[in-house]
Design a protein around this motif. Structure first.
Motif, PDB file in Angstrom:
ATOM      1  N   TYR A 176     -42.239  -0.753 -13.062  1.00 59.06           N
ATOM      2  CA  TYR A 176     -41.954  -1.711 -13.927  1.00 59.06           C
ATOM      3  C   TYR A 176     -42.136  -1.506 -15.556  1.00 59.06           C
ATOM      4  CZ  TYR A 176     -41.278  -4.798 -10.074  1.00 59.06           C
ATOM      5  OH  TYR A 176     -40.987  -5.245  -8.788  1.00 59.06           O
ATOM      6  N   GLU A 177     -41.542  -1.915 -16.370  1.00 56.26           N
ATOM      7  CA  GLU A 177     -41.600  -1.511 -17.771  1.00 56.26           C
ATOM      8  C   GLU A 177     -43.102  -1.676 -18.053  1.00 56.26           C
ATOM      9  OE1 GLU A 177     -40.693  -0.772 -21.596  1.00 56.26           O
ATOM     10  OE2 GLU A 177     -39.561  -0.409 -19.993  1.00 56.26           O
ATOM     11  N   GLY A 178     -43.789  -0.821 -19.044  1.00 58.29           N
ATOM     12  CA  GLY A 178     -44.794  -0.806 -19.601  1.00 58.29           C
ATOM     13  C   GLY A 178     -45.910  -0.279 -18.464  1.00 58.29           C
ATOM     14  N   THR A 179     -45.391   0.372 -17.351  1.00 63.85           N
ATOM     15  CA  THR A 179     -46.252   1.201 -16.359  1.00 63.85           C
ATOM     16  C   THR A 179     -46.097   2.584 -16.861  1.00 63.85           C
ATOM     17  OG1 THR A 179     -45.509  -0.382 -14.743  1.00 63.85           O
ATOM     18  CG2 THR A 179     -46.555   1.738 -14.169  1.00 63.85           C
ATOM     19  N   PRO A 180     -47.241   3.252 -16.837  1.00 59.52           N
ATOM     20  CA  PRO A 180     -47.518   4.559 -17.477  1.00 59.52           C
ATOM     21  C   PRO A 180     -46.921   5.823 -16.388  1.00 59.52           C
ATOM     22  CG  PRO A 180     -49.548   3.829 -17.092  1.00 59.52           C
ATOM     23  CD  PRO A 180     -48.639   2.518 -16.681  1.00 59.52           C
ATOM     24  N   VAL A 181     -45.567   5.476 -15.816  1.00 61.24           N
ATOM     25  CA  VAL A 181     -45.203   6.339 -14.762  1.00 61.24           C
ATOM     26  C   VAL A 181     -43.920   6.628 -15.239  1.00 61.24           C
ATOM     27  CG1 VAL A 181     -44.373   6.246 -12.390  1.00 61.24           C
ATOM     28  CG2 VAL A 181     -46.563   5.276 -12.842  1.00 61.24           C
ATOM     29  N   ASP A 182     -43.559   7.981 -15.044  1.00 65.46           N
ATOM     30  CA  ASP A 182     -42.042   8.463 -15.387  1.00 65.46           C
ATOM     31  C   ASP A 182     -41.577   9.242 -14.171  1.00 65.46           C
ATOM     32  OD1 ASP A 182     -39.775   9.618 -16.295  1.00 65.46           O
ATOM     33  OD2 ASP A 182     -40.883  10.249 -18.084  1.00 65.46           O
ATOM     34  N   PHE A 183     -40.780   8.741 -13.253  1.00 65.12           N
ATOM     35  CA  PHE A 183     -40.501   9.506 -12.269  1.00 65.12           C
ATOM     36  C   PHE A 183     -39.542  10.401 -12.608  1.00 65.12           C
ATOM     37  CE2 PHE A 183     -41.398   5.265  -9.944  1.00 65.12           C
ATOM     38  CZ  PHE A 183     -42.437   5.758  -9.310  1.00 65.12           C
ATOM     39  N   SER A 184     -38.844  10.706 -13.688  1.00 67.82           N
ATOM     40  CA  SER A 184     -38.204  11.723 -13.932  1.00 67.82           C
ATOM     41  C   SER A 184     -39.064  12.940 -14.063  1.00 67.82           C
ATOM     42  CB  SER A 184     -37.416  11.858 -15.293  1.00 67.82           C
ATOM     43  OG  SER A 184     -38.377  11.598 -16.540  1.00 67.82           O
ATOM     44  N   ARG A 185     -40.383  13.009 -14.185  1.00 65.40           N
ATOM     45  CA  ARG A 185     -41.197  13.777 -14.158  1.00 65.40           C
ATOM     46  C   ARG A 185     -41.428  14.775 -12.909  1.00 65.40           C
ATOM     47  NH1 ARG A 185     -45.188  14.276 -17.992  1.00 65.40           N
ATOM     48  NH2 ARG A 185     -46.988  14.996 -16.599  1.00 65.40           N
ATOM     49  N   ILE A 186     -40.701  14.147 -11.693  1.00 65.33           N
ATOM     50  CA  ILE A 186     -41.043  14.918 -10.518  1.00 65.33           C
ATOM     51  C   ILE A 186     -39.460  15.019  -9.865  1.00 65.33           C
ATOM     52  CG2 ILE A 186     -43.146  14.010 -10.088  1.00 65.33           C
ATOM     53  CD1 ILE A 186     -41.849  11.579  -8.307  1.00 65.33           C
ATOM     54  N   ALA A 187     -38.717  14.983 -11.000  1.00 64.35           N
ATOM     55  CA  ALA A 187     -37.039  14.906 -10.276  1.00 64.35           C
ATOM     56  C   ALA A 187     -36.939  16.568  -9.849  1.00 64.35           C
ATOM     57  CB  ALA A 187     -36.197  14.896 -11.700  1.00 64.35           C
TER      58      ALA A 187
END
Length: 178
Positions: free
Chosen positions: A43-54
Protein backbone atom coordinates in the motif's frame (compact mmCIF):
# COMPACT_ATOMS: atom_id res chain seq x y z
CA UNK A 1 6.48 -3.47 8.02
CA UNK A 2 3.51 -5.77 8.65
CA UNK A 3 2.00 -8.21 6.20
CA UNK A 4 -0.93 -10.60 6.04
CA UNK A 5 -0.68 -13.84 4.07
CA UNK A 6 -3.92 -15.35 2.85
CA UNK A 7 -4.09 -18.72 1.18
CA UNK A 8 -6.81 -17.52 -1.13
CA UNK A 9 -6.99 -16.32 -4.71
CA UNK A 10 -9.62 -13.73 -3.80
CA UNK A 11 -7.91 -10.61 -2.53
CA UNK A 12 -11.19 -8.73 -1.88
CA UNK A 13 -11.64 -10.53 1.46
CA UNK A 14 -8.10 -9.63 2.48
CA UNK A 15 -8.76 -6.03 1.49
CA UNK A 16 -11.88 -5.98 3.67
CA UNK A 17 -9.86 -7.48 6.55
CA UNK A 18 -7.29 -4.70 6.13
CA UNK A 19 -10.00 -2.04 6.12
CA UNK A 20 -11.62 -3.33 9.33
CA UNK A 21 -8.43 -4.01 11.28
CA UNK A 22 -7.28 -1.45 13.86
CA UNK A 23 -3.61 -1.80 12.83
CA UNK A 24 -3.85 -2.83 9.17
CA UNK A 25 -0.97 -4.60 7.44
CA UNK A 26 1.20 -2.75 4.93
CA UNK A 27 1.41 -5.71 2.55
CA UNK A 28 -1.20 -8.20 1.38
CA UNK A 29 0.13 -11.54 0.11
CA UNK A 30 -2.33 -13.85 -1.62
CA UNK A 31 -2.27 -16.67 -4.13
CA UNK A 32 -1.94 -15.46 -7.70
CA UNK A 33 -5.28 -15.79 -9.52
CA UNK A 34 -3.72 -16.92 -12.78
CA UNK A 35 -0.53 -18.75 -11.88
CA UNK A 36 0.90 -21.04 -9.20
CA UNK A 37 2.79 -18.39 -7.24
CA UNK A 38 2.07 -15.61 -4.75
CA UNK A 39 0.84 -12.08 -5.46
CA UNK A 40 2.61 -9.43 -3.35
CA UNK A 41 0.87 -6.04 -3.04
CA UNK A 42 1.97 -3.08 -0.94
CA UNK A 43 0.00 0.00 0.00
CA UNK A 44 0.96 3.64 -0.54
CA UNK A 45 3.30 4.96 2.13
CA UNK A 46 4.73 1.51 2.87
CA UNK A 47 8.54 1.42 2.75
CA UNK A 48 8.56 -1.51 0.34
CA UNK A 49 9.59 -1.48 -3.29
CA UNK A 50 9.06 -4.80 -5.05
CA UNK A 51 11.01 -3.59 -8.10
CA UNK A 52 14.12 -4.10 -5.91
CA UNK A 53 13.62 -7.87 -6.21
CA UNK A 54 12.61 -7.94 -9.88
CA UNK A 55 15.83 -9.70 -10.93
CA UNK A 56 15.54 -12.52 -8.42
CA UNK A 57 14.85 -16.00 -9.84
CA UNK A 58 11.78 -16.43 -7.59
CA UNK A 59 10.05 -13.41 -9.16
CA UNK A 60 8.07 -13.78 -12.39
CA UNK A 61 6.92 -10.15 -12.45
CA UNK A 62 7.51 -6.93 -10.51
CA UNK A 63 5.80 -3.71 -11.55
CA UNK A 64 8.32 -0.99 -12.34
CA UNK A 65 6.77 1.33 -9.73
CA UNK A 66 7.29 -1.36 -7.08
CA UNK A 67 3.73 -1.73 -5.74
CA UNK A 68 3.15 -5.27 -7.03
CA UNK A 69 5.14 -8.45 -7.63
CA UNK A 70 4.45 -12.12 -8.33
CA UNK A 71 6.47 -15.22 -7.57
CA UNK A 72 7.00 -17.99 -10.12
CA UNK A 73 5.79 -20.66 -7.72
CA UNK A 74 4.25 -21.06 -4.30
CA UNK A 75 7.14 -20.52 -1.91
CA UNK A 76 7.16 -21.61 1.72
CA UNK A 77 6.39 -18.95 4.32
CA UNK A 78 10.03 -18.61 5.43
CA UNK A 79 11.20 -18.13 1.84
CA UNK A 80 8.38 -15.68 1.21
CA UNK A 81 9.23 -13.58 4.28
CA UNK A 82 12.92 -13.53 3.29
CA UNK A 83 12.02 -12.45 -0.23
CA UNK A 84 9.68 -9.67 0.90
CA UNK A 85 12.31 -8.50 3.40
CA UNK A 86 14.66 -7.81 0.51
CA UNK A 87 12.12 -5.30 -0.86
CA UNK A 88 11.93 -3.26 2.36
CA UNK A 89 13.42 0.19 1.80
CA UNK A 90 13.73 1.51 5.35
CA UNK A 91 17.34 2.48 4.66
CA UNK A 92 17.18 4.29 1.33
CA UNK A 93 20.95 4.85 1.32
CA UNK A 94 21.64 1.12 1.00
CA UNK A 95 22.47 -0.07 -2.49
CA UNK A 96 20.30 -2.88 -3.88
CA UNK A 97 21.83 -6.35 -3.89
CA UNK A 98 23.67 -7.53 -6.98
CA UNK A 99 21.31 -8.40 -9.82
CA UNK A 100 18.46 -6.31 -8.42
CA UNK A 101 17.07 -3.10 -9.86
CA UNK A 102 17.56 0.16 -7.98
CA UNK A 103 14.59 1.39 -5.96
CA UNK A 104 11.82 2.83 -8.10
CA UNK A 105 9.76 5.86 -7.29
CA UNK A 106 6.91 4.89 -4.92
CA UNK A 107 3.57 4.28 -6.58
CA UNK A 108 1.75 7.58 -7.07
CA UNK A 109 -1.99 7.25 -6.31
CA UNK A 110 -2.67 10.05 -8.81
CA UNK A 111 -2.09 7.39 -11.47
CA UNK A 112 -5.38 5.80 -10.35
CA UNK A 113 -7.16 9.14 -10.89
CA UNK A 114 -5.66 9.35 -14.37
CA UNK A 115 -6.85 5.82 -15.16
CA UNK A 116 -10.38 6.89 -14.19
CA UNK A 117 -10.31 10.16 -16.19
CA UNK A 118 -7.98 9.93 -19.20
CA UNK A 119 -9.59 8.79 -22.44
CA UNK A 120 -8.09 6.47 -25.02
CA UNK A 121 -6.83 8.76 -27.81
CA UNK A 122 -7.00 6.31 -30.72
CA UNK A 123 -8.13 2.94 -32.00
CA UNK A 124 -11.22 0.82 -31.57
CA UNK A 125 -11.91 2.27 -28.11
CA UNK A 126 -11.12 5.91 -28.91
CA UNK A 127 -12.63 8.31 -26.32
CA UNK A 128 -13.35 5.53 -23.81
CA UNK A 129 -12.05 6.18 -20.28
CA UNK A 130 -8.97 4.00 -19.78
CA UNK A 131 -10.32 2.08 -16.77
CA UNK A 132 -13.30 1.02 -18.93
CA UNK A 133 -11.12 -0.64 -21.58
CA UNK A 134 -11.80 -4.39 -21.79
CA UNK A 135 -9.13 -6.71 -20.43
CA UNK A 136 -8.66 -8.56 -23.77
CA UNK A 137 -7.68 -5.25 -25.38
CA UNK A 138 -5.04 -4.71 -22.68
CA UNK A 139 -3.82 -8.30 -23.09
CA UNK A 140 -3.45 -7.59 -26.81
CA UNK A 141 -1.37 -4.48 -26.04
CA UNK A 142 0.71 -6.51 -23.59
CA UNK A 143 1.53 -8.95 -26.40
CA UNK A 144 2.11 -6.28 -29.06
CA UNK A 145 3.87 -3.76 -26.83
CA UNK A 146 2.36 -0.79 -25.05
CA UNK A 147 2.67 2.62 -26.73
CA UNK A 148 5.56 4.79 -25.61
CA UNK A 149 5.28 7.52 -23.01
CA UNK A 150 2.65 8.29 -20.41
CA UNK A 151 -0.15 6.44 -22.23
CA UNK A 152 1.91 3.24 -22.33
CA UNK A 153 2.69 3.52 -18.63
CA UNK A 154 -1.00 4.03 -17.83
CA UNK A 155 -2.10 1.10 -20.01
CA UNK A 156 0.60 -1.14 -18.52
CA UNK A 157 -0.53 -0.23 -15.01
CA UNK A 158 -4.18 -0.82 -15.93
CA UNK A 159 -3.23 -4.20 -17.43
CA UNK A 160 -1.67 -5.25 -14.10
CA UNK A 161 -4.62 -3.91 -12.12
CA UNK A 162 -7.11 -5.89 -14.19
CA UNK A 163 -4.90 -8.96 -14.39
CA UNK A 164 -4.70 -9.09 -10.60
CA UNK A 165 -8.34 -8.30 -9.82
CA UNK A 166 -7.56 -4.89 -8.34
CA UNK A 167 -10.34 -3.01 -10.15
CA UNK A 168 -11.88 -2.21 -6.76
CA UNK A 169 -9.10 0.37 -6.37
CA UNK A 170 -10.63 2.36 -9.22
CA UNK A 171 -14.33 2.10 -8.29
CA UNK A 172 -14.43 4.82 -5.60
CA UNK A 173 -12.40 7.18 -7.80
CA UNK A 174 -14.63 6.59 -10.79
CA UNK A 175 -17.73 7.05 -8.63
CA UNK A 176 -16.42 10.39 -7.30
CA UNK A 177 -15.62 11.57 -10.82
CA UNK A 178 -19.19 11.12 -12.05
Amino acid sequence: VTAVIGETRESAGLEEFRRLTENPPDIIISLDRRDDGWRLFRYEGTPVDFSRIAGRPEISFAHKTGFLAKTRERLGVDELVALVSRAVTLNTEKEPESGEKPAATPFDPRVLVELATVRMPFGKYKNRVLCDLPEPYLVWFHGQGFPPGKLGTLLSTLYEIKLNGLEYLLKPIKKNMS
